[in-house]
Scaffold this active site. Structure first.
Site, PDB file in Angstrom:
ATOM      1  N   HIS A 170      -9.450   4.040  -3.409  1.00 43.75           N
ATOM      2  CA  HIS A 170      -8.971   4.093  -2.013  1.00 43.75           C
ATOM      3  C   HIS A 170     -10.057   4.677  -1.123  1.00 43.75           C
ATOM      4  O   HIS A 170     -10.967   5.342  -1.599  1.00 43.75           O
ATOM      5  CB  HIS A 170      -7.727   4.990  -1.913  1.00 43.75           C
ATOM      6  CG  HIS A 170      -6.472   4.304  -2.331  1.00 43.75           C
ATOM      7  ND1 HIS A 170      -5.461   4.005  -1.452  1.00 43.75           N
ATOM      8  CD2 HIS A 170      -6.093   3.827  -3.535  1.00 43.75           C
ATOM      9  CE1 HIS A 170      -4.496   3.386  -2.115  1.00 43.75           C
ATOM     10  NE2 HIS A 170      -4.847   3.260  -3.379  1.00 43.75           N
ATOM     11  N   ASN A 178      -9.559  -0.778  -2.156  1.00 39.86           N
ATOM     12  CA  ASN A 178      -8.831  -1.011  -0.901  1.00 39.86           C
ATOM     13  C   ASN A 178      -9.802  -1.116   0.268  1.00 39.86           C
ATOM     14  O   ASN A 178     -10.756  -0.340   0.369  1.00 39.86           O
ATOM     15  CB  ASN A 178      -7.859   0.132  -0.653  1.00 39.86           C
ATOM     16  CG  ASN A 178      -6.626   0.021  -1.528  1.00 39.86           C
ATOM     17  OD1 ASN A 178      -6.605  -0.741  -2.495  1.00 39.86           O
ATOM     18  ND2 ASN A 178      -5.606   0.765  -1.179  1.00 39.86           N
ATOM     19  N   ILE A 179      -9.525  -2.068   1.137  1.00 36.92           N
ATOM     20  CA  ILE A 179     -10.365  -2.264   2.317  1.00 36.92           C
ATOM     21  C   ILE A 179      -9.464  -2.395   3.533  1.00 36.92           C
ATOM     22  O   ILE A 179      -8.604  -3.275   3.584  1.00 36.92           O
ATOM     23  CB  ILE A 179     -11.246  -3.512   2.156  1.00 36.92           C
ATOM     24  CG1 ILE A 179     -12.217  -3.300   0.979  1.00 36.92           C
ATOM     25  CG2 ILE A 179     -12.034  -3.799   3.428  1.00 36.92           C
ATOM     26  CD1 ILE A 179     -12.674  -4.566   0.356  1.00 36.92           C
ATOM     27  N   GLU A 228      -4.690   7.341   7.807  1.00 34.30           N
ATOM     28  CA  GLU A 228      -4.427   5.911   7.743  1.00 34.30           C
ATOM     29  C   GLU A 228      -2.948   5.649   7.946  1.00 34.30           C
ATOM     30  O   GLU A 228      -2.103   6.379   7.427  1.00 34.30           O
ATOM     31  CB  GLU A 228      -4.863   5.328   6.382  1.00 34.30           C
ATOM     32  CG  GLU A 228      -4.826   3.802   6.399  1.00 34.30           C
ATOM     33  CD  GLU A 228      -5.218   3.195   5.058  1.00 34.30           C
ATOM     34  OE1 GLU A 228      -6.205   2.460   5.039  1.00 34.30           O
ATOM     35  OE2 GLU A 228      -4.550   3.456   4.063  1.00 34.30           O
ATOM     36  N   ASP A 266       0.836  -1.202   0.000  1.00 35.52           N
ATOM     37  CA  ASP A 266       0.000   0.000   0.000  1.00 35.52           C
ATOM     38  C   ASP A 266       0.878   1.263   0.000  1.00 35.52           C
ATOM     39  O   ASP A 266       2.102   1.173  -0.088  1.00 35.52           O
ATOM     40  CB  ASP A 266      -0.931  -0.081   1.224  1.00 35.52           C
ATOM     41  CG  ASP A 266      -2.219   0.695   1.033  1.00 35.52           C
ATOM     42  OD1 ASP A 266      -2.464   1.191  -0.069  1.00 35.52           O
ATOM     43  OD2 ASP A 266      -2.992   0.801   2.014  1.00 35.52           O
ATOM     44  N   HIS A 267       0.245   2.407   0.177  1.00 34.02           N
ATOM     45  CA  HIS A 267       0.899   3.731   0.122  1.00 34.02           C
ATOM     46  C   HIS A 267       2.387   3.734   0.479  1.00 34.02           C
ATOM     47  O   HIS A 267       2.760   3.360   1.589  1.00 34.02           O
ATOM     48  CB  HIS A 267       0.202   4.708   1.077  1.00 34.02           C
ATOM     49  CG  HIS A 267      -1.214   4.976   0.714  1.00 34.02           C
ATOM     50  ND1 HIS A 267      -1.585   6.033  -0.082  1.00 34.02           N
ATOM     51  CD2 HIS A 267      -2.350   4.310   1.018  1.00 34.02           C
ATOM     52  CE1 HIS A 267      -2.896   6.020  -0.240  1.00 34.02           C
ATOM     53  NE2 HIS A 267      -3.393   4.983   0.417  1.00 34.02           N
ATOM     54  N   HIS A 274      -9.808   8.141   3.728  1.00 33.26           N
ATOM     55  CA  HIS A 274      -9.537   6.954   4.558  1.00 33.26           C
ATOM     56  C   HIS A 274     -10.331   7.053   5.855  1.00 33.26           C
ATOM     57  O   HIS A 274     -10.449   8.126   6.428  1.00 33.26           O
ATOM     58  CB  HIS A 274      -8.046   6.864   4.907  1.00 33.26           C
ATOM     59  CG  HIS A 274      -7.165   6.483   3.755  1.00 33.26           C
ATOM     60  ND1 HIS A 274      -5.974   7.091   3.498  1.00 33.26           N
ATOM     61  CD2 HIS A 274      -7.308   5.530   2.797  1.00 33.26           C
ATOM     62  CE1 HIS A 274      -5.406   6.539   2.436  1.00 33.26           C
ATOM     63  NE2 HIS A 274      -6.198   5.592   1.981  1.00 33.26           N
ATOM     64  N   GLU A 304      -0.580   7.240  -7.216  1.00 40.35           N
ATOM     65  CA  GLU A 304      -1.712   8.042  -6.736  1.00 40.35           C
ATOM     66  C   GLU A 304      -1.681   9.447  -7.316  1.00 40.35           C
ATOM     67  O   GLU A 304      -0.642  10.096  -7.372  1.00 40.35           O
ATOM     68  CB  GLU A 304      -1.713   8.105  -5.196  1.00 40.35           C
ATOM     69  CG  GLU A 304      -2.817   9.017  -4.658  1.00 40.35           C
ATOM     70  CD  GLU A 304      -3.350   8.632  -3.288  1.00 40.35           C
ATOM     71  OE1 GLU A 304      -3.388   7.435  -2.962  1.00 40.35           O
ATOM     72  OE2 GLU A 304      -3.733   9.551  -2.541  1.00 40.35           O
TER      73      GLU A 304
HETATM   74 ZN   LIG Z   1      -5.275   4.417   0.482  1.00 31.75          ZN
END
Ligand SMILES: [Zn+2]
Length: 432
Positions: A317, A339-340, A232, A159-160, A277, A224
């Protein structure tokens, strides 16, 4: 209704990477075929397992290279998105694999930098993100060991990754490069680099450099554009300029133009359309999925592609707590991954909470409960019990995610059988 569109060029063709058929690989194929029969996946040709409903290249286990491209293109063509769940332990990974198997669907397992560090253990020094790198690699090997056992296709992702976290990315890419030398495929399927806080030019330039490195292994890059609001994994975007939460089609095209210059590249774009988020009270988040639709139209026009083409694969997201209408619309506009995190965090915790509430009186002392002052409580406070409750709750919650994303019964697997537990927990796994 979703229109059936054959996607073009979001992944430039060519440069597909296939593993050489080494002795170990053919042994793996044989093992897989025995196992595939058990879970009801038909075999073909060299006795390789194939799903009846998915592109032929997609096999049980971690999906990389051309198989990943085929899977994501198929999702876009047929109108579903794959849930990408943030995992922090083997327990949360297993809950995801279980849910994917139950829903007869592919799944994405992803680690944030904080989640990777947690996977390694918070007691380990994380200077230069060494713990986060080791934790992500450890989690990746767990997924690789277990995904085939559950019989589902898994996209292994992170992720990020903000600018300051790039050493974490470098470490994981080195691990994939070493893995590639031996196995002909990368350890991870894909990674996200999130330089949305940096100026646009810098975002594109740095991502492009990484895209070149990743393309050599047949890896996919998620980037992104715009900023996902909220909080988050320790990154707080609660006070950003509201305008930055909405991407412009021209910006999406700029990325598309630059990235398609990298031959054989595969990429997805997490274009912000008001995403946040976390879960907030209704009315606080204003999503505008039309931004995605307008971007597809704009790029198709600029590139002279047929009307209705969806050149870009988008990532959603901050989907937790979203209106189902916005989710369905986003899928229609080319979202292939959602995304979860927040919703499964709650599901995992509520599994523990419910377990504690149900057995509270059995959880206060090692000996003594309502059944008698001398009764032992070991089978209640064994950490496996609350953790299993958490896993079951997570798996159930993911069932709703799969349904929301039209991602149910997409592989063609047999119904799940009741698991046969050979040894009970009280024997500690040792034969008597
Ligand atoms: Zn995200």
């Amino acid at each position: 209704m979703l229109s059936l569109v054959v996607s073009v060029q979001s992944y430039a063709p060519g440069a597909s990477v296939t593993a050489p058929l080494t002795a170990s690989r053919s042994a793996a194929v044989r093992m897989m075929s025995d196992f595939a029969e058990e879970i009801g996946i038909p075999c073909e040709g060299d006795c390789e397992a194939i799903y009846t409903k998915l592109p032929e290249s997609v096999k049980p286990g971690v999906v990389t290279g051309q198989a990943l491209v085929d899977l994501l293109d198929y999702a876009k063509e047929t109108g579903f998105a794959i849930p990408a769940v943030n995992c922090i332990s083997s327990s949360s990974i297993n809950a995801c694999l279980e849910a994917a198997r139950k829903n007869d669907a592919p799944i994405m397992v992803q680690f944030s930098s904080g989640g990777s560090q947690f996977y390694a253990g918070k007691g380990l020094d994380n200077t230069n993100y060494r713990a986060a790198i080791a934790g992500a690699v450890s989690g990746a090997y767990h997924v690789r060991a277990m995904a085939e056992q559950y019989g589902v296709p898994v996209v292994l992702h992170t992720d990020h990754c903000a600018k300051k976290l790039l050493p974490w990315m470098d470490g994981m890419l080195s691990a994939s490069e070493r893995y590639f030398e031996t196995h002909g495929e990368p350890l991870f399927s894909s990674h996200m680099i999130d330089l949305s806080e940096e100026p646009m030019d810098e975002n594109i330039a740095i991502c492009k450099e990484y895209l070149e490195r990743m393309t050599k292994m047949g890896m996919l890059l998620e980037m992104e554009l715009g900023i996902t609001g909220g909080e988050e994994d320790g990154v707080n975007n609660e006070d950003v300029n509201p305008e930055d939460l909405y991407t412009k089609p021209e910006e999406v095209y700029e990325v598309y133009k630059e990235f398609t210059k990298v031959e054989g590249s595969r990429f997805t774009i997490a274009a912000a359309f008001g995403n946040v988020h976390g879960v907030y009270a209704p009315g606080n988040v204003k999503l505008d999925p039309e931004i995605l639709g307008r971007s597809q139209v704009y790029i198709a026009e600029q590139e002279g592609l047929p009307q209705g083409t969806k050149p870009v694969s988008f990532v959603f997201h901050g989907g937790s707590g979203s209106d189902i209408k916005d989710i369905k619309q986003a899928i229609e506009y080319g979202v292939i991954k959602m995304n979860i995190d927040t919703d499964t965090q709650w599901a995992y915790w509520s599994g523990i909470k419910d377990f504690e509430a149900k057995y509270r009186e059995y959880l206060q002392t090692q000996i003594g409960n309502p059944d008698g002052a001398d009764k032992p409580n070991k089978k209640y406070y064994d950490p496996r019990e609350p953790m299993r409750s958490a896993e079951a709750s997570t798996s159930d919650r993911l069932g709703q995610c799969f349904a929301d994303l039209n991602c149910v019964n997409v592989c063609g697997l047999n119904p799940v059988q009741e698991p046969a537990n050979v040894l009970g927990p009280r024997r500690g796994g040792l034969p008597c």
